[in-house]
Write a protein that holds these residues in place. Structure first.
Motif, PDB file in Angstrom:
ATOM      1  N   LYS A  19       0.831  -1.202   0.000  1.00  0.00           N
ATOM      2  CA  LYS A  19       0.000   0.000   0.000  1.00  0.00           C
ATOM      3  C   LYS A  19       0.870   1.258   0.000  1.00  0.00           C
ATOM      4  CE  LYS A  19      -4.236  -0.834  -0.494  1.00  0.00           C
ATOM      5  NZ  LYS A  19      -4.957  -0.332  -1.654  1.00  0.00           N
ATOM      6  N   THR A  20       1.979   1.214   0.709  1.00  0.00           N
ATOM      7  CA  THR A  20       2.899   2.341   0.705  1.00  0.00           C
ATOM      8  C   THR A  20       3.474   2.550  -0.691  1.00  0.00           C
ATOM      9  OG1 THR A  20       3.471   1.891   2.999  1.00  0.00           O
ATOM     10  CG2 THR A  20       4.961   3.317   1.772  1.00  0.00           C
ATOM     11  N   LYS A  21       3.883   1.471  -1.344  1.00  0.00           N
ATOM     12  CA  LYS A  21       4.388   1.571  -2.709  1.00  0.00           C
ATOM     13  C   LYS A  21       3.297   2.055  -3.663  1.00  0.00           C
ATOM     14  CE  LYS A  21       7.371  -1.071  -4.531  1.00  0.00           C
ATOM     15  NZ  LYS A  21       8.179  -2.127  -5.111  1.00  0.00           N
ATOM     16  N   TYR A  22       2.058   1.635  -3.430  1.00  0.00           N
ATOM     17  CA  TYR A  22       0.931   2.040  -4.263  1.00  0.00           C
ATOM     18  C   TYR A  22       0.759   3.557  -4.229  1.00  0.00           C
ATOM     19  CZ  TYR A  22      -3.964   2.782  -5.531  1.00  0.00           C
ATOM     20  OH  TYR A  22      -5.124   3.249  -6.095  1.00  0.00           O
ATOM     21  N   PHE A  23       0.841   4.149  -3.046  1.00  0.00           N
ATOM     22  CA  PHE A  23       0.644   5.589  -2.927  1.00  0.00           C
ATOM     23  C   PHE A  23       1.839   6.384  -3.438  1.00  0.00           C
ATOM     24  CE2 PHE A  23      -2.536   4.311   0.324  1.00  0.00           C
ATOM     25  CZ  PHE A  23      -3.626   4.880  -0.295  1.00  0.00           C
ATOM     26  N   ARG A  24       2.997   5.762  -3.547  1.00  0.00           N
ATOM     27  CA  ARG A  24       4.188   6.480  -3.990  1.00  0.00           C
ATOM     28  C   ARG A  24       4.393   6.454  -5.492  1.00  0.00           C
ATOM     29  NH1 ARG A  24       9.235   5.685  -0.281  1.00  0.00           N
ATOM     30  NH2 ARG A  24       9.641   7.685  -1.230  1.00  0.00           N
ATOM     31  N   THR A  25       3.764   5.527  -6.195  1.00  0.00           N
ATOM     32  CA  THR A  25       3.962   5.438  -7.640  1.00  0.00           C
ATOM     33  C   THR A  25       2.938   6.310  -8.369  1.00  0.00           C
ATOM     34  OG1 THR A  25       4.256   3.947  -9.498  1.00  0.00           O
ATOM     35  CG2 THR A  25       2.504   3.425  -7.968  1.00  0.00           C
ATOM     36  N   LYS A  26       3.309   6.716  -9.581  1.00  0.00           N
ATOM     37  CA  LYS A  26       2.442   7.584 -10.365  1.00  0.00           C
ATOM     38  C   LYS A  26       1.908   6.904 -11.616  1.00  0.00           C
ATOM     39  CE  LYS A  26       4.566  11.877  -8.904  1.00  0.00           C
ATOM     40  NZ  LYS A  26       5.720  11.611  -8.119  1.00  0.00           N
ATOM     41  N   TRP A  27       2.396   5.725 -11.946  1.00  0.00           N
ATOM     42  CA  TRP A  27       2.018   5.049 -13.174  1.00  0.00           C
ATOM     43  C   TRP A  27       0.764   4.213 -12.941  1.00  0.00           C
ATOM     44  CZ3 TRP A  27       4.529   6.951 -17.120  1.00  0.00           C
ATOM     45  CH2 TRP A  27       5.762   7.557 -16.875  1.00  0.00           C
ATOM     46  N   PRO A  28      -0.264   4.357 -13.795  1.00  0.00           N
ATOM     47  CA  PRO A  28      -1.566   3.724 -13.526  1.00  0.00           C
ATOM     48  C   PRO A  28      -1.549   2.195 -13.524  1.00  0.00           C
ATOM     49  CG  PRO A  28      -1.616   4.938 -15.605  1.00  0.00           C
ATOM     50  CD  PRO A  28      -0.303   5.212 -14.968  1.00  0.00           C
ATOM     51  N   MET A  29      -0.851   1.564 -14.450  1.00  0.00           N
ATOM     52  CA  MET A  29      -0.837   0.095 -14.479  1.00  0.00           C
ATOM     53  C   MET A  29      -0.030  -0.471 -13.315  1.00  0.00           C
ATOM     54  SD  MET A  29      -2.782  -0.974 -16.747  1.00  0.00           S
ATOM     55  CE  MET A  29      -3.855   0.414 -16.991  1.00  0.00           C
ATOM     56  N   GLU A  30       1.034   0.230 -12.963  1.00  0.00           N
ATOM     57  CA  GLU A  30       1.815  -0.205 -11.800  1.00  0.00           C
ATOM     58  C   GLU A  30       0.993  -0.067 -10.528  1.00  0.00           C
ATOM     59  OE1 GLU A  30       6.173   0.523  -9.720  1.00  0.00           O
ATOM     60  OE2 GLU A  30       5.494   1.867 -11.294  1.00  0.00           O
ATOM     61  N   ARG A  31       0.170   0.973 -10.451  1.00  0.00           N
ATOM     62  CA  ARG A  31      -0.708   1.143  -9.286  1.00  0.00           C
ATOM     63  C   ARG A  31      -1.707  -0.001  -9.184  1.00  0.00           C
ATOM     64  NH1 ARG A  31      -1.041   6.600  -6.990  1.00  0.00           N
ATOM     65  NH2 ARG A  31      -3.053   5.994  -6.151  1.00  0.00           N
ATOM     66  N   PRO A  89       1.742  -8.019 -17.219  1.00  0.00           N
ATOM     67  CA  PRO A  89       2.307  -7.650 -18.519  1.00  0.00           C
ATOM     68  C   PRO A  89       2.093  -6.173 -18.869  1.00  0.00           C
ATOM     69  CG  PRO A  89       0.748  -9.467 -18.757  1.00  0.00           C
ATOM     70  CD  PRO A  89       0.723  -9.044 -17.344  1.00  0.00           C
ATOM     71  N   LEU A  90       0.979  -5.620 -18.433  1.00  0.00           N
ATOM     72  CA  LEU A  90       0.725  -4.212 -18.704  1.00  0.00           C
ATOM     73  C   LEU A  90       1.678  -3.315 -17.918  1.00  0.00           C
ATOM     74  CD1 LEU A  90      -3.179  -4.334 -18.619  1.00  0.00           C
ATOM     75  CD2 LEU A  90      -1.697  -4.285 -20.633  1.00  0.00           C
ATOM     76  N   ALA A  91       1.989  -3.700 -16.694  1.00  0.00           N
ATOM     77  CA  ALA A  91       2.934  -2.934 -15.886  1.00  0.00           C
ATOM     78  C   ALA A  91       4.349  -3.047 -16.457  1.00  0.00           C
ATOM     79  CB  ALA A  91       2.909  -3.406 -14.434  1.00  0.00           C
ATOM     80  N   ILE A  92       4.698  -4.228 -16.969  1.00  0.00           N
ATOM     81  CA  ILE A  92       6.016  -4.389 -17.583  1.00  0.00           C
ATOM     82  C   ILE A  92       6.123  -3.540 -18.841  1.00  0.00           C
ATOM     83  CG2 ILE A  92       7.496  -6.046 -18.791  1.00  0.00           C
ATOM     84  CD1 ILE A  92       6.507  -8.171 -16.794  1.00  0.00           C
ATOM     85  N   GLU A  93       5.060  -3.527 -19.641  1.00  0.00           N
ATOM     86  CA  GLU A  93       5.056  -2.705 -20.857  1.00  0.00           C
ATOM     87  C   GLU A  93       5.136  -1.221 -20.505  1.00  0.00           C
ATOM     88  OE1 GLU A  93       1.963  -1.567 -24.401  1.00  0.00           O
ATOM     89  OE2 GLU A  93       1.840  -3.559 -23.510  1.00  0.00           O
ATOM     90  N   GLU A  94       4.422  -0.823 -19.471  1.00  0.00           N
ATOM     91  CA  GLU A  94       4.441   0.568 -19.038  1.00  0.00           C
ATOM     92  C   GLU A  94       5.833   0.968 -18.540  1.00  0.00           C
ATOM     93  OE1 GLU A  94       1.223   2.963 -16.607  1.00  0.00           O
ATOM     94  OE2 GLU A  94       2.426   1.675 -15.303  1.00  0.00           O
ATOM     95  N   ALA A  95       6.480   0.045 -17.832  1.00  0.00           N
ATOM     96  CA  ALA A  95       7.825   0.338 -17.315  1.00  0.00           C
ATOM     97  C   ALA A  95       8.842   0.440 -18.444  1.00  0.00           C
ATOM     98  CB  ALA A  95       8.247  -0.736 -16.314  1.00  0.00           C
ATOM     99  N   SER A  96       8.663  -0.340 -19.503  1.00  0.00           N
ATOM    100  CA  SER A  96       9.616  -0.279 -20.615  1.00  0.00           C
ATOM    101  C   SER A  96       9.424   0.982 -21.452  1.00  0.00           C
ATOM    102  CB  SER A  96       9.476  -1.525 -21.499  1.00  0.00           C
ATOM    103  OG  SER A  96       8.219  -1.526 -22.135  1.00  0.00           O
ATOM    104  N   ASN A  97       8.249   1.610 -21.378  1.00  0.00           N
ATOM    105  CA  ASN A  97       7.984   2.830 -22.139  1.00  0.00           C
ATOM    106  C   ASN A  97       8.272   4.095 -21.352  1.00  0.00           C
ATOM    107  OD1 ASN A  97       7.095   1.363 -24.332  1.00  0.00           O
ATOM    108  ND2 ASN A  97       4.969   1.341 -23.650  1.00  0.00           N
ATOM    109  N   LYS A  98       8.747   3.976 -20.127  1.00  0.00           N
ATOM    110  CA  LYS A  98       9.007   5.159 -19.293  1.00  0.00           C
ATOM    111  C   LYS A  98      10.094   6.007 -19.881  1.00  0.00           C
ATOM    112  CE  LYS A  98       7.400   3.527 -14.875  1.00  0.00           C
ATOM    113  NZ  LYS A  98       7.749   3.153 -13.532  1.00  0.00           N
TER     114      LYS A  98
END
Length: 98
Positions: A19-31, A89-98
């Motif tokens: 939950k702490t990591k959830y509130f600290r990230t800004k990327w929607p799929m990672e959230r 997979p969506l979070a991995i794709e989002e991380a590779s496009n950062k």
């Protein structure tokens, strides 16, 4: 059962961590991915708490409440794992496009 108490504490710690990591990230799929992981940790906490209550008290009320906790925790674990598999997979794709 001290093993269950330790597992309950570990599950709660994972829930707080995710939950702490959830509130600290800004990327929607990672959230959403982190939300699924925290849902699984909370489900494990609730289910383990219900199992632990079965060993502590042996009354009809405890059996009913513990069964409800185990069912709710199991459903939360199941739905969290489905969401985890979907968003990984969506979070991995989002991380590779950062």
């Amino acid at each position: 059962m001290p093993v269950l108490v330790i597992l309950i504490i570990i599950a709660l710690a994972f829930y707080v961590f995710y939950k702490t990591k959830y509130f600290r990230t800004k990327w929607p799929m990672e959230r959403k991915w982190l939300s699924a992981k925290s849902s699984m940790a909370l489900g494990a906490f609730v289910a383990l708490f219900g199992i632990n209550q079965l060993f502590i008290f042996q009354t009809t009320t405890t059996y009913i409440v513990a069964t409800i906790f185990i069912i709710i925790g199991g459903l939360s674990l199941w739905s969290g794992s489905k969401a985890y598999k979907f968003f990984l997979p969506l979070a991995i794709e989002e991380a590779s496009n950062k």
